[in-house]
Design an enzyme around this catalytic site. Sequence first.
Site, PDB file in Angstrom:
ATOM      1  N   LYS A 189      38.195  12.767 -13.890  1.00 26.15           N
ATOM      2  CA  LYS A 189      37.062  12.678 -12.952  1.00 26.15           C
ATOM      3  C   LYS A 189      37.547  12.898 -11.519  1.00 26.15           C
ATOM      4  CE  LYS A 189      33.197   9.512 -11.871  1.00 26.15           C
ATOM      5  NZ  LYS A 189      32.671   8.137 -12.086  1.00 26.15           N
TER       6      LYS A 189
ATOM      7  N   SER B 299      27.686   8.114 -13.045  1.00 26.19           N
ATOM      8  CA  SER B 299      28.140   9.196 -12.202  1.00 26.19           C
ATOM      9  C   SER B 299      29.101  10.158 -12.901  1.00 26.19           C
ATOM     10  CB  SER B 299      28.836   8.621 -10.956  1.00 26.19           C
ATOM     11  OG  SER B 299      29.998   7.892 -11.322  1.00 26.19           O
TER      12      SER B 299
ATOM     13  N   SER C 197      29.112   3.976 -15.054  1.00 23.36           N
ATOM     14  CA  SER C 197      29.386   5.419 -14.958  1.00 23.36           C
ATOM     15  C   SER C 197      30.293   6.011 -16.024  1.00 23.36           C
ATOM     16  CB  SER C 197      29.959   5.745 -13.588  1.00 23.36           C
ATOM     17  OG  SER C 197      28.933   5.680 -12.640  1.00 23.36           O
TER      18      SER C 197
HETATM   19  N1  GLN Z   1      24.696   4.321 -11.597  1.00 22.72           N
HETATM   20  C1  GLN Z   1      25.339   3.238 -10.939  1.00 22.72           C
HETATM   21  C2  GLN Z   1      25.267   3.436  -9.453  1.00 22.72           C
HETATM   22  O1  GLN Z   1      24.664   4.359  -9.038  1.00 22.72           O
HETATM   23  C3  GLN Z   1      26.745   3.100 -11.412  1.00 22.72           C
HETATM   24  C4  GLN Z   1      27.690   3.989 -10.725  1.00 22.72           C
HETATM   25  C5  GLN Z   1      29.085   3.844 -11.201  1.00 22.72           C
HETATM   26  O2  GLN Z   1      29.371   3.170 -12.186  1.00 22.72           O
HETATM   27  N2  GLN Z   1      29.978   4.457 -10.478  1.00 22.72           N
HETATM   28  O3  GLN Z   1      25.808   2.694  -8.693  1.00 22.72           O
END
Ligand code: GLN
Length: 502
Positions: A79, A154, A178
Amino acid sequence: MSVIRMSAADIAAALASGELSSVEVTQAHLDRIDAVDGDLNAFLARDDEAALATARAIDERRAAGESLHPLAGVPIAVKDVVTTEGLTTTAGSRILEGWVPPYDATVTKRLRAAGLPILGKTNMDEFAMGSSTEHSAYGPTRNPWDRERIPGGSGGGSAAAVGAYEAPLAIGTDTGGSIRQPAAVTGTVGVKPTYGGVSRYGLIALASSLDQAGPVTRSVLDAALLHDVIGGHDPMDSTSIDRPVPPVVEAARRADVAGLRIGVVRELGGEGYQPGVRARFDEAVELLTKAGAEVVEVSCPSFEYALSTYYLILPSEASSNLARFDAMRYGLRTAPSGVAAPSAEQVMTATREAGFGDEVKRRIIIGTYALSSGYYDAYYGSAQKVRTLIARDFDAAFEQVDVLVSPTSPTTAFKLGDKLDDPMSMYLQDVATIPANLAGIPGLSLPVGVAEEDGLPVGLQVLAPAMADDRLYNVGAALERMLIEQWGGPLLAKAPELEVRA
Ligand code: GLN
């Protein structure tokens, strides 16, 4: 079976026996990326030459009879929030476009030390804020099951890359879901290890008390093998736990739930969860019961406040972490227009205005507000107290059961664009994954079938107490085995659009 469809464990075995070379395996994945990534946009950067050089070196060392790490020579995608020396790292943001880190994250270092060729960097929501990868400054990633749908976020790039056979393994990061939510909506496996179980050194920070890197794979055993590579104490991360990695590989191989106590979290299900998600979840729980687990319902009343708590703590930490993007030290620098001799502050303002996307700005504003004097106690302070209540709910639950289970995400993959104008409905994707981050405990998502209403994958989440990550793998692997038997093969084999669409 074609090389790209093999699991990491099978590739590793074929490399060890000499049936395959790492160069062949790595090249096959690079070819696959050539064929499908124009469409999917899972990769932001590729590192073909370095990946092949690593592969060649591993093949030579193996030929020379050296004893290698079991995953040596198995390629991986990383990532784009994890720093990689010499390879661009943007965190999906314009503000870091073209930034080449001068150092490796500990996770990257451990991958290199074990001899895994790094194929490239995967797409993500900007600074890991989002649940659809649509907040990437470099265009969204598409879901391999349906190109009109989101791959989750994400870490949608890592999940799509693994789901579309562009890589057998990938690294993700999980601050609120994410790793797990993208895994759920792409039919792959994702694990958020215990907080402190995997070093955060060299991860571009979103919310430091919540962030954790972990594996994205197509099988539970593969996730365990990768967890074992990246996990363990690191003196470069002050929150790293100084204890051995839990016996995750052993647990994935054991896959036996007989006599285990499993709790279904009452608050993570029911209203707001898509019927097909609930149906697949209930059937999976039924399978666990048949395999000898004792299943009970467990209540965690404070989970009702998890989302609100998270959306105060996360923006607060993010607003502080993102202050380092000041146009002086990294990436983009934009001069304000029409100013002859701009001050440093004017350059910072212009750069942050041009370099950050809307979601990032939204959260910086919320975080700055929540931390400001006069509001600190009312918002940030209260959120920290509720965070403690949520951790206590978990403590109480784990006195009754060994693991907890819930659907990973309330819905299957939604259509691109569907939630972009409605941040709240995007945030709701993570209602079931966020409590684990707030409490620092580990969670795993695995595919448990497709929803009948849309034919898209559904994920089940397993949660365990801190540093009992091995329980996730034991339960996950047991369930996976029963499901594969029932389906006559892995779920991904049923994905309609997955054949090469070059
Ligand atoms: N979707 C969640 C957010 O927008 C989690 C993001 C993540 O785990 N990096 O914060």
